[in-house]
Motif scaffolding. Structure first.
Motif, mmCIF file in Angstrom:
data_model
loop_
_atom_site.group_PDB
_atom_site.id
_atom_site.type_symbol
_atom_site.label_atom_id
_atom_site.label_comp_id
_atom_site.label_asym_id
_atom_site.label_seq_id
_atom_site.Cartn_x
_atom_site.Cartn_y
_atom_site.Cartn_z
ATOM 1 N N UNK A 194 0.824 -1.198 0.000
ATOM 2 C CA UNK A 194 0.000 0.000 0.000
ATOM 3 C C UNK A 194 0.846 1.230 0.000
ATOM 4 N N UNK A 195 2.187 1.049 -0.069
ATOM 5 C CA UNK A 195 3.077 2.203 0.004
ATOM 6 C C UNK A 195 3.250 2.891 -1.335
ATOM 7 N N UNK A 196 2.831 2.231 -2.408
ATOM 8 C CA UNK A 196 3.011 2.817 -3.725
ATOM 9 C C UNK A 196 4.361 2.500 -4.335
ATOM 10 N N UNK A 197 5.274 1.893 -3.588
ATOM 11 C CA UNK A 197 6.592 1.526 -4.110
ATOM 12 C C UNK A 197 6.550 0.090 -4.613
ATOM 13 N N UNK A 198 7.226 -0.140 -5.748
ATOM 14 C CA UNK A 198 7.233 -1.487 -6.318
ATOM 15 C C UNK A 198 8.225 -2.346 -5.542
ATOM 16 N N UNK A 199 7.772 -3.487 -5.065
ATOM 17 C CA UNK A 199 8.646 -4.424 -4.359
ATOM 18 C C UNK A 199 8.060 -5.812 -4.496
ATOM 19 N N UNK A 200 8.931 -6.799 -4.489
ATOM 20 C CA UNK A 200 8.481 -8.178 -4.592
ATOM 21 C C UNK A 200 9.584 -9.129 -4.185
ATOM 22 N N UNK A 201 9.253 -10.403 -4.161
ATOM 23 C CA UNK A 201 10.216 -11.402 -3.693
ATOM 24 C C UNK A 201 10.065 -12.695 -4.488
ATOM 25 N N UNK A 202 11.172 -13.393 -4.662
ATOM 26 C CA UNK A 202 11.156 -14.679 -5.355
ATOM 27 C C UNK A 202 12.245 -15.578 -4.776
ATOM 28 N N UNK A 203 12.070 -16.874 -4.951
ATOM 29 C CA UNK A 203 13.051 -17.857 -4.518
ATOM 30 C C UNK A 203 13.620 -18.558 -5.752
ATOM 31 N N UNK A 204 14.937 -18.505 -5.900
ATOM 32 C CA UNK A 204 15.620 -19.155 -7.013
ATOM 33 C C UNK A 204 16.297 -20.428 -6.506
ATOM 34 N N UNK A 205 15.886 -21.577 -7.048
ATOM 35 C CA UNK A 205 16.441 -22.874 -6.660
ATOM 36 C C UNK A 205 17.520 -23.265 -7.673
ATOM 37 N N UNK A 206 18.696 -23.652 -7.191
ATOM 38 C CA UNK A 206 19.813 -24.017 -8.056
ATOM 39 C C UNK A 206 20.380 -25.373 -7.647
ATOM 40 N N UNK A 207 20.511 -26.258 -8.624
ATOM 41 C CA UNK A 207 21.099 -27.566 -8.375
ATOM 42 C C UNK A 207 22.010 -27.926 -9.539
ATOM 43 N N UNK A 208 23.277 -28.234 -9.247
ATOM 44 C CA UNK A 208 24.238 -28.565 -10.289
ATOM 45 C C UNK A 208 24.041 -29.989 -10.779
ATOM 46 N N UNK A 209 24.206 -30.185 -12.091
ATOM 47 C CA UNK A 209 24.149 -31.528 -12.667
ATOM 48 C C UNK A 209 25.516 -32.199 -12.711
ATOM 49 N N UNK A 210 26.547 -31.479 -12.260
ATOM 50 C CA UNK A 210 27.900 -32.023 -12.235
ATOM 51 C C UNK A 210 28.189 -32.513 -10.824
ATOM 52 N N UNK A 211 28.493 -33.798 -10.696
ATOM 53 C CA UNK A 211 28.659 -34.412 -9.378
ATOM 54 C C UNK A 211 29.755 -33.741 -8.558
ATOM 55 N N UNK A 212 30.810 -33.282 -9.240
ATOM 56 C CA UNK A 212 31.933 -32.681 -8.522
ATOM 57 C C UNK A 212 31.603 -31.295 -7.982
#
Length: 321
Positions: free
Chosen positions: A9-27
């Motif tokens: 309700x403040x009029x300022x643009x704000x938001x949130x997200x969660x980025x999930x990262x998983x490597x396909x390289x075993x090492x």
């Protein structure tokens, strides 16, 4: 951790997200590397550079928390600017974010294999991967998922350490096991290390040779842009190609307005890669021998795209001393 009240309700643009990262390289076990005291700052730097490249600079986003589960890293991101959030979404949807992360991690971890990742992007209970093409819906979901926390203390310390290292032109591994007091003392000196120039070029008042340029306190040989540079730039720059093009306008008549907007319109259906490729192609054709690497690096610096500049110069960990 202190909770934040919703700013809807403040009029300022704000938001949130969660980025999930998983490597396909075993090492390359990202959660294990992040838990390792010797590698935490390296992984954080790769994340920071990746997000800066994807969001079009250091503004408009903030890392609030990095969660390390058994299989994936989860980065909670706060967006405070719709434009940068849109740039992030486009980079994520096009695969540019994955490419940036792979390159940055290869650099800081000295990995030789190509890195690939499984990713997922969530805002609240919504998985944005399910409707990435609907950009407005994605933006709305991120805006509705208001940030529910302040920046984590560990992230704040990593930000401080990384900023100090970049000011002093040092590699992150040099800060391992150093406390906050040593970080504060090191940040008082911002003078970069002396560049590797001939003795007569290091004398006070001397100028760089005409075939050299300076980046992050180090001196590099200048040269004409190659076809490899051309392709690499087009692949990694994403939506920010317009900003770089406008910086390259200086002295280049082929890129004067409305040339850049015309390129965006003409190659709209071909995607960001082709738009960026055609922009730099105009620069190369117009400037000929004057289309130098230094001018491109300067344009990237001007727009805060330091991670992409490092990639264009193939900077390796051993060079950040």
């Amino acid at each position: 951790m202190e909770k934040l009240t919703s700013s809807s309700g403040s009029g300022e643009w704000a938001g949130s997200a969660f980025l999930f990262l998983q490597s396909n390289l075993q090492q390359v076990d990202l959660p294990a590397l992040y838990k390792d005291p010797e590698q935490k700052i390296n992984v954080f730097k790769a994340l920071k550079l990746t997000l800066s490249d994807s969001a079009g600079g250091l503004d408009g986003y903030e890392i609030l928390k990095v969660h390390d589960t058994d299989s994936a890293l989860i980065i909670q991101i706060k967006f405070s600017d719709e434009m940068h959030c849109t740039a992030f979404l486009e980079s994520y949807a096009s695969g540019g974010l994955k490419q940036c992360l792979g390159q940055h991690l290869k650099t800081v971890l000295s990995v030789t294999e190509e890195l690939e990742f499984d990713t997922k992007l969530k805002a609240g209970s919504k998985t944005l991967d399910d409707f990435l093409k609907d950009r407005d819906r994605c933006l709305l979901c991120i805006k509705e998922a208001q940030p529910d926390r302040l920046r984590d203390d560990e992230v704040a310390q990593l930000e401080t350490t990384l900023q100090s290292l970049m000011l002093n032109n040092r590699h992150p591994s040099e800060a391992v096991h150093k406390g906050s007091s040593s970080t504060s003392s090191s940040s008082s000196s911002t003078k970069p290390l002396s560049p590797a120039l001939p003795l007569n070029s290091r004398e006070e008042g001397s100028q760089l040779p005409s075939d050299s340029f300076k980046f992050q306190g180090r001196v590099y040989d200048d040269r004409r842009l190659t076809s490899s540079d051309h392709q690499k730039f087009a692949f990694v720059i994403g939506k920010q190609w317009k900003k770089v093009g406008r910086s390259l306008q200086k002295g280049c008549t082929a890129l004067k307005d409305p040339a850049i907007d015309n390129l965006a319109y003409e190659f709209d259906r071909d995607g960001l890669y082709e738009q960026a490729y055609q922009m730099l192609n105009k620069f190369l054709q117009s400037e000929g021998k004057k289309a130098k690497l230094s001018r491109l690096i300067s344009a990237l610096e001007e727009n805060g795209l330091m991670g992409i500049a490092e990639r264009m110069l193939d900077i390796q960990p051993a060079e950040r001393q």
